[in-house]
Write a protein that holds these residues in place. Structure first.
Motif, PDB file in Angstrom:
ATOM      1  N   ILE A  45       0.855  -1.185   0.000  1.00 43.71           N
ATOM      2  CA  ILE A  45       0.000   0.000   0.000  1.00 43.71           C
ATOM      3  C   ILE A  45       0.890   1.234   0.000  1.00 43.71           C
ATOM      4  O   ILE A  45       1.819   1.343   0.801  1.00 43.71           O
ATOM      5  CB  ILE A  45      -0.913   0.022   1.241  1.00 43.71           C
ATOM      6  N   GLU A  46       0.596   2.162  -0.900  1.00 44.17           N
ATOM      7  CA  GLU A  46       1.395   3.382  -1.002  1.00 44.17           C
ATOM      8  C   GLU A  46       0.482   4.607  -1.063  1.00 44.17           C
ATOM      9  O   GLU A  46      -0.447   4.670  -1.882  1.00 44.17           O
ATOM     10  CB  GLU A  46       2.283   3.351  -2.253  1.00 44.17           C
ATOM     11  N   LYS A  47       0.727   5.549  -0.169  1.00 44.19           N
ATOM     12  CA  LYS A  47       0.053   6.852  -0.156  1.00 44.19           C
ATOM     13  C   LYS A  47      -1.470   6.722  -0.250  1.00 44.19           C
ATOM     14  O   LYS A  47      -2.136   7.434  -1.001  1.00 44.19           O
ATOM     15  CB  LYS A  47       0.583   7.728  -1.296  1.00 44.19           C
ATOM     16  N   LEU A  48      -2.003   5.796   0.544  1.00 43.27           N
ATOM     17  CA  LEU A  48      -3.439   5.531   0.512  1.00 43.27           C
ATOM     18  C   LEU A  48      -4.209   6.569   1.323  1.00 43.27           C
ATOM     19  O   LEU A  48      -3.918   6.800   2.496  1.00 43.27           O
ATOM     20  CB  LEU A  48      -3.727   4.134   1.076  1.00 43.27           C
ATOM     21  N   ASN A  49      -5.192   7.178   0.673  1.00 42.37           N
ATOM     22  CA  ASN A  49      -6.138   8.065   1.344  1.00 42.37           C
ATOM     23  C   ASN A  49      -7.541   7.584   1.025  1.00 42.37           C
ATOM     24  O   ASN A  49      -7.817   7.128  -0.095  1.00 42.37           O
ATOM     25  CB  ASN A  49      -5.972   9.512   0.859  1.00 42.37           C
ATOM     26  N   HIS A  50      -8.412   7.690   2.014  1.00 39.02           N
ATOM     27  CA  HIS A  50      -9.803   7.314   1.757  1.00 39.02           C
ATOM     28  C   HIS A  50     -10.723   8.256   2.517  1.00 39.02           C
ATOM     29  O   HIS A  50     -10.527   8.526   3.709  1.00 39.02           O
ATOM     30  CB  HIS A  50     -10.062   5.879   2.191  1.00 39.02           C
ATOM     31  N   SER A  51     -11.713   8.761   1.806  1.00 35.20           N
ATOM     32  CA  SER A  51     -12.665   9.682   2.429  1.00 35.20           C
ATOM     33  C   SER A  51     -14.072   9.355   1.951  1.00 35.20           C
ATOM     34  O   SER A  51     -14.258   8.689   0.925  1.00 35.20           O
ATOM     35  CB  SER A  51     -12.317  11.131   2.072  1.00 35.20           C
ATOM     36  N   VAL A  52     -15.043   9.792   2.715  1.00 32.60           N
ATOM     37  CA  VAL A  52     -16.452   9.622   2.350  1.00 32.60           C
ATOM     38  C   VAL A  52     -17.144  10.971   2.501  1.00 32.60           C
ATOM     39  O   VAL A  52     -16.679  11.850   3.231  1.00 32.60           O
ATOM     40  CB  VAL A  52     -17.146   8.561   3.230  1.00 32.60           C
ATOM     41  N   THR A  53     -18.259  11.117   1.795  1.00 24.38           N
ATOM     42  CA  THR A  53     -19.042  12.348   1.888  1.00 24.38           C
ATOM     43  C   THR A  53     -20.200  12.128   2.849  1.00 24.38           C
ATOM     44  O   THR A  53     -20.968  11.176   2.710  1.00 24.38           O
ATOM     45  CB  THR A  53     -19.576  12.754   0.508  1.00 24.38           C
ATOM     46  N   THR A  54     -20.307  12.998   3.830  1.00 22.99           N
ATOM     47  CA  THR A  54     -21.385  12.925   4.816  1.00 22.99           C
ATOM     48  C   THR A  54     -22.248  14.178   4.711  1.00 22.99           C
ATOM     49  O   THR A  54     -21.967  15.089   3.919  1.00 22.99           O
ATOM     50  CB  THR A  54     -20.811  12.817   6.244  1.00 22.99           C
ATOM     51  N   SER A  55     -23.280  14.228   5.521  1.00 19.64           N
ATOM     52  CA  SER A  55     -24.154  15.409   5.529  1.00 19.64           C
ATOM     53  C   SER A  55     -23.409  16.653   5.999  1.00 19.64           C
ATOM     54  O   SER A  55     -23.827  17.786   5.728  1.00 19.64           O
ATOM     55  CB  SER A  55     -25.363  15.153   6.435  1.00 19.64           C
ATOM     56  N   ASN A  56     -22.278  16.445   6.697  1.00 19.25           N
ATOM     57  CA  ASN A  56     -21.478  17.559   7.182  1.00 19.25           C
ATOM     58  C   ASN A  56     -20.282  17.853   6.283  1.00 19.25           C
ATOM     59  O   ASN A  56     -19.409  18.641   6.637  1.00 19.25           O
ATOM     60  CB  ASN A  56     -20.978  17.268   8.604  1.00 19.25           C
ATOM     61  N   GLY A  57     -20.232  17.169   5.122  1.00 21.72           N
ATOM     62  CA  GLY A  57     -19.124  17.398   4.199  1.00 21.72           C
ATOM     63  C   GLY A  57     -18.197  16.195   4.114  1.00 21.72           C
ATOM     64  O   GLY A  57     -18.550  15.083   4.512  1.00 21.72           O
ATOM     65  N   LYS A  58     -17.005  16.405   3.626  1.00 24.18           N
ATOM     66  CA  LYS A  58     -16.028  15.347   3.420  1.00 24.18           C
ATOM     67  C   LYS A  58     -15.421  14.888   4.744  1.00 24.18           C
ATOM     68  O   LYS A  58     -15.042  15.700   5.583  1.00 24.18           O
ATOM     69  CB  LYS A  58     -14.918  15.852   2.495  1.00 24.18           C
ATOM     70  N   LEU A  59     -15.349  13.554   4.921  1.00 20.06           N
ATOM     71  CA  LEU A  59     -14.752  12.977   6.120  1.00 20.06           C
ATOM     72  C   LEU A  59     -13.566  12.111   5.706  1.00 20.06           C
ATOM     73  O   LEU A  59     -13.729  11.135   4.972  1.00 20.06           O
ATOM     74  CB  LEU A  59     -15.778  12.122   6.878  1.00 20.06           C
ATOM     75  N   ASP A  60     -12.374  12.483   6.160  1.00 18.41           N
ATOM     76  CA  ASP A  60     -11.162  11.717   5.861  1.00 18.41           C
ATOM     77  C   ASP A  60     -11.026  10.569   6.864  1.00 18.41           C
ATOM     78  O   ASP A  60     -10.879  10.799   8.070  1.00 18.41           O
ATOM     79  CB  ASP A  60      -9.928  12.615   5.943  1.00 18.41           C
ATOM     80  N   ILE A  61     -11.068   9.332   6.353  1.00 13.61           N
ATOM     81  CA  ILE A  61     -10.996   8.157   7.227  1.00 13.61           C
ATOM     82  C   ILE A  61      -9.579   7.610   7.313  1.00 13.61           C
ATOM     83  O   ILE A  61      -9.102   7.261   8.392  1.00 13.61           O
ATOM     84  CB  ILE A  61     -11.967   7.061   6.726  1.00 13.61           C
ATOM     85  N   LEU A  62      -8.887   7.531   6.173  1.00 10.74           N
ATOM     86  CA  LEU A  62      -7.509   7.043   6.127  1.00 10.74           C
ATOM     87  C   LEU A  62      -6.636   8.094   5.466  1.00 10.74           C
ATOM     88  O   LEU A  62      -7.015   8.685   4.459  1.00 10.74           O
ATOM     89  CB  LEU A  62      -7.430   5.720   5.357  1.00 10.74           C
ATOM     90  N   LYS A  63      -5.421   8.289   6.024  1.00  8.79           N
ATOM     91  CA  LYS A  63      -4.573   9.397   5.571  1.00  8.79           C
ATOM     92  C   LYS A  63      -3.127   8.919   5.381  1.00  8.79           C
ATOM     93  O   LYS A  63      -2.461   8.553   6.346  1.00  8.79           O
ATOM     94  CB  LYS A  63      -4.596  10.526   6.612  1.00  8.79           C
ATOM     95  N   GLY A  64      -2.685   8.924   4.138  1.00 10.14           N
ATOM     96  CA  GLY A  64      -1.281   8.663   3.838  1.00 10.14           C
ATOM     97  C   GLY A  64      -0.768   7.316   4.304  1.00 10.14           C
ATOM     98  O   GLY A  64       0.348   7.211   4.826  1.00 10.14           O
ATOM     99  N   ILE A  65      -1.551   6.260   4.109  1.00 15.11           N
ATOM    100  CA  ILE A  65      -1.175   4.934   4.586  1.00 15.11           C
ATOM    101  C   ILE A  65      -0.127   4.310   3.664  1.00 15.11           C
ATOM    102  O   ILE A  65      -0.306   4.236   2.445  1.00 15.11           O
ATOM    103  CB  ILE A  65      -2.395   3.993   4.645  1.00 15.11           C
ATOM    104  N   ASN A  66       0.987   3.862   4.248  1.00 10.37           N
ATOM    105  CA  ASN A  66       2.003   3.078   3.553  1.00 10.37           C
ATOM    106  C   ASN A  66       2.200   1.792   4.344  1.00 10.37           C
ATOM    107  O   ASN A  66       2.437   1.833   5.556  1.00 10.37           O
ATOM    108  CB  ASN A  66       3.326   3.842   3.459  1.00 10.37           C
TER     109      ASN A  66
END
Length: 228
Positions: free
Chosen positions: A12-33
């Protein structure tokens, strides 16, 4: 295609994962290597809501990540559509869920046979019987999930996960719904089958004993990895 035996199980390299919620973008995973070797056992630990199960699902190709690269035995998951990821899972992946996910209308034997039957394997019955015997349920093969205890259901789920001899097994809180005795039994089964088949094992767990039996422990804190 390269020989999978000579490759890493997972990179895994530079993995980011986000979802869109009613309050906007939510970053769940940040820069995973992360790099996991073939045959290695790795525990992913961290507080509830830290992103552990999300990461596990992305690694197994159950969902599509937002950015970065996940290579499973040399195959880039981001280059595959849902159908392509399903084919890859069928080739390499086993998955054990905390809530078992057995089909209620099938017996223990039929649940374990299912992965190989879907592949057209004519020896699905023999393989399923062998695995149910290994997990101590040869006397419960004809029972339905509702007739089995939680510990027995999880053992059926483990047998099913190993039925197609996966190269990598992902387990999400496999002892989370079990009492101490059944939890230890399931732990032993996971590592025994892992060693017998040379399967790479990636486990999300809150259980420090289970995590301690793995080759490595990786901690997630607020979506970021820290190796312990």
């Amino acid at each position: 295609m390269q020989d999978t035996d000579t490759m890493s199980a997972l990179t895994i390299e530079k993995l980011n994962h986000s979802v869109t919620t009613s309050n906007g973008k939510l970053d769940i995973l940040k820069g995973i290597n992360l790099h996991i070797k073939d045959g290695e056992s790795v525990a992913i630990v961290g507080a509830s809501g830290s992103g552990k199960s999300t990461l596990l699902g992305l690694m197994a190709g159950l969902d599509q990540h937002s950015q970065g690269s996940i290579r499973l035995y040399g195959e880039a998951l981001e280059s595959l559509d849902e159908e392509g990821r399903a084919v890859l899972r069928g080739r390499y992946v086993g998955f054990i869920f905390q809530s078992f996910h057995l089909l209620p209308s099938l017996t223990a034997l039929e649940n374990v046979m299912l992965p190989n039957e879907l592949k057209g394997n004519r020896k699905a019955d023999d393989r399923a019987r062998e695995l149910l015997q290994k997990v101590g349920l040869s006397h419960r093969m004809d029972h339905y999930p509702r007739q089995l205890s939680g510990g027995e259901q999880q053992r059926v789920a483990i047998a099913r996960a190993f039925a197609s001899a996966p190269k990598i097994l992902f387990a999400d809180e496999p002892t989370g719904n079990l009492d101490g005795k059944n939890g230890i039994l399931v732990e032993d089964l996971l590592f025994d089958l892992n060693k017998q088949q040379g399967t790479t094992l990636v486990v999300v767990t809150h259980n420090p004993e289970l995590a301690g039996r793995c080759d490595r422990q990786i901690e997630i804190h607020d979506g970021e990895l820290k190796e312990s």
